[in-house]
Motif scaffolding. Structure first.
Motif, PDB file in Angstrom:
ATOM      1  N   PHE A  98       0.832  -1.369  -0.126  1.00  0.00           N
ATOM      2  CA  PHE A  98       0.138   0.003  -0.053  1.00  0.00           C
ATOM      3  C   PHE A  98       0.748   1.409   0.029  1.00  0.00           C
ATOM      4  CE2 PHE A  98      -2.486  -3.161   2.372  1.00  0.00           C
ATOM      5  CZ  PHE A  98      -3.639  -3.140   1.234  1.00  0.00           C
ATOM      6  N   GLY A  99       2.176   1.136   0.075  1.00  0.00           N
ATOM      7  CA  GLY A  99       2.757   2.410   0.265  1.00  0.00           C
ATOM      8  C   GLY A  99       2.746   3.260  -0.942  1.00  0.00           C
ATOM      9  N   ALA A 100       2.874   2.946  -2.069  1.00  0.00           N
ATOM     10  CA  ALA A 100       2.612   3.773  -3.354  1.00  0.00           C
ATOM     11  C   ALA A 100       1.318   4.378  -3.156  1.00  0.00           C
ATOM     12  CB  ALA A 100       2.925   3.180  -4.775  1.00  0.00           C
ATOM     13  N   LEU A 101       0.360   3.815  -3.005  1.00  0.00           N
ATOM     14  CA  LEU A 101      -0.966   4.222  -2.863  1.00  0.00           C
ATOM     15  C   LEU A 101      -1.078   5.476  -1.579  1.00  0.00           C
ATOM     16  CD1 LEU A 101      -3.903   4.576  -3.606  1.00  0.00           C
ATOM     17  CD2 LEU A 101      -4.355   2.428  -2.077  1.00  0.00           C
ATOM     18  N   TRP A 102      -0.598   5.187  -0.562  1.00  0.00           N
ATOM     19  CA  TRP A 102      -0.380   5.890   0.573  1.00  0.00           C
ATOM     20  C   TRP A 102       0.297   7.278   0.199  1.00  0.00           C
ATOM     21  CZ3 TRP A 102      -1.806   5.588   5.657  1.00  0.00           C
ATOM     22  CH2 TRP A 102      -1.376   6.303   6.632  1.00  0.00           C
ATOM     23  N   PHE A 103       1.456   7.116  -0.355  1.00  0.00           N
ATOM     24  CA  PHE A 103       2.299   8.448  -0.959  1.00  0.00           C
ATOM     25  C   PHE A 103       1.287   9.064  -1.994  1.00  0.00           C
ATOM     26  CE2 PHE A 103       5.508   6.259   1.238  1.00  0.00           C
ATOM     27  CZ  PHE A 103       5.819   7.470   2.094  1.00  0.00           C
ATOM     28  N   GLU A 104       0.750   8.459  -2.953  1.00  0.00           N
ATOM     29  CA  GLU A 104      -0.185   9.140  -3.870  1.00  0.00           C
ATOM     30  C   GLU A 104      -1.107   9.787  -3.327  1.00  0.00           C
ATOM     31  OE1 GLU A 104      -2.586   8.339  -7.984  1.00  0.00           O
ATOM     32  OE2 GLU A 104      -1.972   6.480  -6.986  1.00  0.00           O
ATOM     33  N   LEU A 105      -2.005   9.201  -2.479  1.00  0.00           N
ATOM     34  CA  LEU A 105      -2.881   9.986  -1.838  1.00  0.00           C
ATOM     35  C   LEU A 105      -2.400  11.366  -0.770  1.00  0.00           C
ATOM     36  CD1 LEU A 105      -4.992   6.688  -0.679  1.00  0.00           C
ATOM     37  CD2 LEU A 105      -5.770   8.612  -2.465  1.00  0.00           C
ATOM     38  N   ALA A 106      -1.473  11.191  -0.318  1.00  0.00           N
ATOM     39  CA  ALA A 106      -0.704  12.210   0.559  1.00  0.00           C
ATOM     40  C   ALA A 106      -0.613  13.483  -0.403  1.00  0.00           C
ATOM     41  CB  ALA A 106       0.603  11.707   1.166  1.00  0.00           C
ATOM     42  N   THR A 107      -0.054  13.150  -1.803  1.00  0.00           N
ATOM     43  CA  THR A 107       0.055  14.323  -2.679  1.00  0.00           C
ATOM     44  C   THR A 107      -1.420  14.781  -3.029  1.00  0.00           C
ATOM     45  OG1 THR A 107      -0.199  13.178  -4.752  1.00  0.00           O
ATOM     46  CG2 THR A 107       2.035  13.276  -3.847  1.00  0.00           C
ATOM     47  N   HIS A 108      -2.323  14.173  -2.940  1.00  0.00           N
ATOM     48  CA  HIS A 108      -3.780  14.723  -3.172  1.00  0.00           C
ATOM     49  C   HIS A 108      -3.942  15.753  -1.847  1.00  0.00           C
ATOM     50  CE1 HIS A 108      -5.366  11.181  -6.060  1.00  0.00           C
ATOM     51  NE2 HIS A 108      -4.000  11.649  -6.063  1.00  0.00           N
ATOM     52  N   ALA A 109      -3.806  15.200  -0.567  1.00  0.00           N
ATOM     53  CA  ALA A 109      -3.895  16.219   0.412  1.00  0.00           C
ATOM     54  C   ALA A 109      -3.112  17.459   0.365  1.00  0.00           C
ATOM     55  CB  ALA A 109      -3.656  15.408   1.789  1.00  0.00           C
ATOM     56  N   MET A 110      -1.927  17.204  -0.177  1.00  0.00           N
ATOM     57  CA  MET A 110      -1.035  18.325  -0.347  1.00  0.00           C
ATOM     58  C   MET A 110      -1.598  19.552  -1.445  1.00  0.00           C
ATOM     59  SD  MET A 110       2.865  16.579  -0.382  1.00  0.00           S
ATOM     60  CE  MET A 110       3.112  15.458   0.479  1.00  0.00           C
ATOM     61  N   ARG A 111      -2.210  18.795  -2.331  1.00  0.00           N
ATOM     62  CA  ARG A 111      -2.581  19.680  -3.378  1.00  0.00           C
ATOM     63  C   ARG A 111      -4.360  20.066  -2.809  1.00  0.00           C
ATOM     64  NH1 ARG A 111      -0.898  15.604  -7.506  1.00  0.00           N
ATOM     65  NH2 ARG A 111       1.062  16.448  -8.160  1.00  0.00           N
ATOM     66  N   GLY A 112      -4.686  19.812  -1.641  1.00  0.00           N
ATOM     67  CA  GLY A 112      -5.999  20.519  -1.311  1.00  0.00           C
ATOM     68  C   GLY A 112      -7.397  19.789  -1.891  1.00  0.00           C
ATOM     69  N   GLU A 113      -6.814  18.453  -2.368  1.00  0.00           N
ATOM     70  CA  GLU A 113      -8.174  17.896  -2.860  1.00  0.00           C
ATOM     71  C   GLU A 113      -9.277  17.630  -1.703  1.00  0.00           C
ATOM     72  OE1 GLU A 113      -8.977  17.119  -5.668  1.00  0.00           O
ATOM     73  OE2 GLU A 113      -7.162  17.642  -6.574  1.00  0.00           O
ATOM     74  N   PRO A 114     -10.395  17.887  -1.765  1.00  0.00           N
ATOM     75  CA  PRO A 114     -11.489  17.979  -0.655  1.00  0.00           C
ATOM     76  C   PRO A 114     -11.613  16.650  -0.085  1.00  0.00           C
ATOM     77  CG  PRO A 114     -12.352  19.064  -2.283  1.00  0.00           C
ATOM     78  CD  PRO A 114     -11.059  18.866  -3.077  1.00  0.00           C
ATOM     79  N   TYR A 115     -11.510  15.583  -0.615  1.00  0.00           N
ATOM     80  CA  TYR A 115     -11.550  14.148  -0.373  1.00  0.00           C
ATOM     81  C   TYR A 115     -10.385  13.472   0.483  1.00  0.00           C
ATOM     82  CZ  TYR A 115      -8.912  13.139  -4.550  1.00  0.00           C
ATOM     83  OH  TYR A 115      -7.997  12.867  -5.441  1.00  0.00           O
ATOM     84  N   ALA A 116      -9.415  14.477   0.283  1.00  0.00           N
ATOM     85  CA  ALA A 116      -8.163  13.826   1.038  1.00  0.00           C
ATOM     86  C   ALA A 116      -7.909  14.982   2.410  1.00  0.00           C
ATOM     87  CB  ALA A 116      -6.719  14.239  -0.093  1.00  0.00           C
ATOM     88  N   ALA A 117      -8.907  15.878   2.657  1.00  0.00           N
ATOM     89  CA  ALA A 117      -8.396  16.972   3.728  1.00  0.00           C
ATOM     90  C   ALA A 117      -8.488  16.174   5.036  1.00  0.00           C
ATOM     91  CB  ALA A 117      -9.729  17.768   3.632  1.00  0.00           C
ATOM     92  N   ASP A 118      -9.081  15.020   5.199  1.00  0.00           N
ATOM     93  CA  ASP A 118      -8.795  14.262   6.519  1.00  0.00           C
ATOM     94  C   ASP A 118      -7.414  13.378   6.577  1.00  0.00           C
ATOM     95  OD1 ASP A 118     -10.063  13.987   9.109  1.00  0.00           O
ATOM     96  OD2 ASP A 118     -10.829  11.814   8.370  1.00  0.00           O
ATOM     97  N   LEU A 119      -6.961  13.439   5.658  1.00  0.00           N
ATOM     98  CA  LEU A 119      -5.618  12.713   5.584  1.00  0.00           C
ATOM     99  C   LEU A 119      -4.739  13.019   6.443  1.00  0.00           C
ATOM    100  CD1 LEU A 119      -4.409  10.089   4.155  1.00  0.00           C
ATOM    101  CD2 LEU A 119      -3.461  11.587   2.613  1.00  0.00           C
ATOM    102  N   GLY A 120      -4.552  14.449   6.835  1.00  0.00           N
ATOM    103  CA  GLY A 120      -3.689  14.991   7.630  1.00  0.00           C
ATOM    104  C   GLY A 120      -3.843  14.625   8.967  1.00  0.00           C
TER     105      GLY A 120
END
Length: 192
Positions: A98-120
């Motif tokens: 799951f590591g690559a997926l984890w880091f890919e989703l982290a970039t979504h949070a960094m870009r401010g994607e609303p669905y990834a807002a809770d990732l932080g």
């Protein structure tokens, strides 16, 4: 949700997570995702909603378990350094899939994607809270908080590097070295 619907959703979510872990999220549409996991777009809509809702569920599934893993491991293991070693082994095993997926989703949070807002909250705050709690049994609150953030940063950085260079020996050696640094810090005068 009744148990049958919940079980169906959980099984479907597991297939979604596996698909994204293998193929990445990219700009995959729900239609492509549905075809890839052998279901219909209608079923994805029924259980999750839109694409953003699917990604929110994926984030909750892969990130939410990490803090639970840390809490459970440190509760079971008497020696916190052994618990830390086991956490590293478990984390790296999970990162294999799951590591690559984890880091890919982290970039979504960094870009401010609303669905990834809770990732932080899930990726950082909950893990920091667990590491801080463990360190607070051995040192004062400020040092515990600093060591927790350092532990999380070192761990995430080493996982990132490992996923790129696959040098497990170097990653393990760095973890051992970091552990000894923390051990010395906690043994310093002024710590309980």
């Amino acid at each position: 949700m009744n148990d049958g619907v919940s079980e169906q959703r959980d099984a479907l979510l597991a297939r979604v997570v596996d698909y994204y872990a293998e193929h990445g999220v990219r700009d995959t549409s729900l239609r492509t995702l549905a075809a890839g996991i052998g279901t219909s777009q209608r079923m994805l809509h029924h259980h999750f909603g839109n694409r953003a809702d699917v990604l929110t569920a994926v984030i909750d599934a892969i990130a939410g378990s990490q803090a639970e893993q840390i809490r459970d491991l440190f509760a079971r293991e008497q020696d916190p350094f052994e618990a830390g070693r086991r956490n590293w082994v478990d984390t790296l095993a999970g990162a294999e899939k799951f590591g690559a997926l984890w880091f890919e989703l982290a970039t979504h949070a960094m870009r401010g994607e609303p669905y990834a807002a809770d990732l932080g909250r899930v990726m950082v705050e909950t893990q920091l809270r667990e590491f801080t709690r463990v360190y607070a049994t051995r040192t004062e609150a400020t040092t515990a908080a600093h060591l927790a953030r350092l532990t999380l940063a070192v761990g995430q950085g080493l996982v990132f590097d490992y996923l790129i260079d696959r040098d497990r020996d170097a990653a393990d050696a760095a973890v051992l070295h970091f552990t000894e640094m923390v051990r010395r810090e906690l043994a310093a005068p002024g710590n309980p």
